[in-house]
Design an enzyme around this catalytic site. Structure first.
Site, PDB file in Angstrom:
ATOM      1  N   SER A 144       0.848  -1.187   0.000  1.00 49.22           N
ATOM      2  CA  SER A 144       0.000   0.000   0.000  1.00 49.22           C
ATOM      3  C   SER A 144       0.881   1.233   0.000  1.00 49.22           C
ATOM      4  CB  SER A 144      -0.888   0.022   1.251  1.00 49.22           C
ATOM      5  OG  SER A 144      -1.564   1.270   1.364  1.00 49.22           O
ATOM      6  N   TYR A 158      -1.985  -0.261  10.202  1.00 49.95           N
ATOM      7  CA  TYR A 158      -2.091  -0.846   8.863  1.00 49.95           C
ATOM      8  C   TYR A 158      -0.881  -0.444   8.011  1.00 49.95           C
ATOM      9  CZ  TYR A 158      -3.852  -1.434   4.063  1.00 49.95           C
ATOM     10  OH  TYR A 158      -3.989  -1.775   2.742  1.00 49.95           O
TER      11      TYR A 158
END
Length: 249
Positions: A144, A158
């Site tokens: 990501s 995250y």
């Protein structure tokens, strides 16, 4: 013609679903892994078969090592030697600042996003590596842009888990390059998927898209194209690389 057998974790929705459909179109035999969304996984399998492709779905929580091992053994039995792995399954929790995080939440996120990716990669390498009689293969980790940006005030845990995925990509690529296995990663940014609803803000992409240089969010199909290329022979000299797909951010 090479028989590509590819496992996509978290393949029932979003980037995983788009990747499964595209790879099947390109002739891959697909295994769609899912944790709980059986109906949606079976819908993707049915769609692939309707289009003349080959696919199965296997339930396994990739945070559970025993379930992962059992899934790979089932692929061995039903499909044959694995040639591709897309480490796509990932989770995030509700948006929160650091002051709201606790050890249980952090451990939950890391169990899927980090440990799950490691264990899936381990099982794939056992099957692909030349030293084990394998024919080589390719692994694509879905990281990501958050690994670079940190996701402050929203998902620092995250983002940190995806930072670990980046390090896994680099280290594993070096470790298995001589075994005929390529390891790369894509780093999507703001993509229109249901994951934003998991974090408590379904409309997050539309809220922040104007802050991006390209002024729009991305589509899962755009990420799928990059994953498909990294798995393909067209990327045969590419390993340890990262494709940032974040609209210029």
């Amino acid at each position: 013609m090479k028989n590509n057998i590819t496992l996509i974790t978290g393949g029932s929705r979003g980037i995983g679903r788009a990747t499964a459909l595209l790879l099947a179109q390109k002739g891959h035999t697909i295994c769609i892994n899912y944790r709980s969304q059986q109906a949606r996984a079976e819908e993707v399998v049915a769609l692939i078969r309707q289009r003349g492709g080959s696919a199965i779905a296997i339930a396994a929580d990739i945070a559970d090592e025993e379930q992962v091992v059992a899934m790979f053994q089932q692929i061995d039995r039903q499909l044959g030697p694995l040639t591709g792995l897309v480490n796509n399954a990932g989770i995030l929790q509700q948006q929160a600042s650091i002051e709201q995080l606790d050890a249980r939440r952090i451990a939950t996120v890391f169990a899927t996003n980090v440990s799950g990716s490691f264990i899936c990669a381990r099982e794939a390498v056992k099957r692909m590596a030349l030293r084990h009689g394998g024919q080589g293969g390719a692994i694509v980790n879905v990281s990501s842009a958050a690994s670079r940006l940190g996701a402050p005030h929203e998902y620092v845990d995250y983002a940190a888990s995806k930072g670990a995925v980046d390090t896994l990509t680099t280290g594993l690529a070096l470790e298995v390059a001589a075994q005929g296995i390529r390891v790369n990663a894509v780093r999507p940014g703001l993509i229109y998927t249901e994951m934003h609803a998991d974090g408590g803000e379904p409309g997050r992409v539309d809220r922040v898209k104007d802050n991006l240089p390209m002024k729009r969010g991305g589509q899962p199909e755009e990420v799928a194209q990059a994953i498909a290329w990294l798995l393909s022979d067209e990327a045969s000299y590419v390993t340890g690389s990262f494709l940032d797909m974040a609209g210029g951010r």
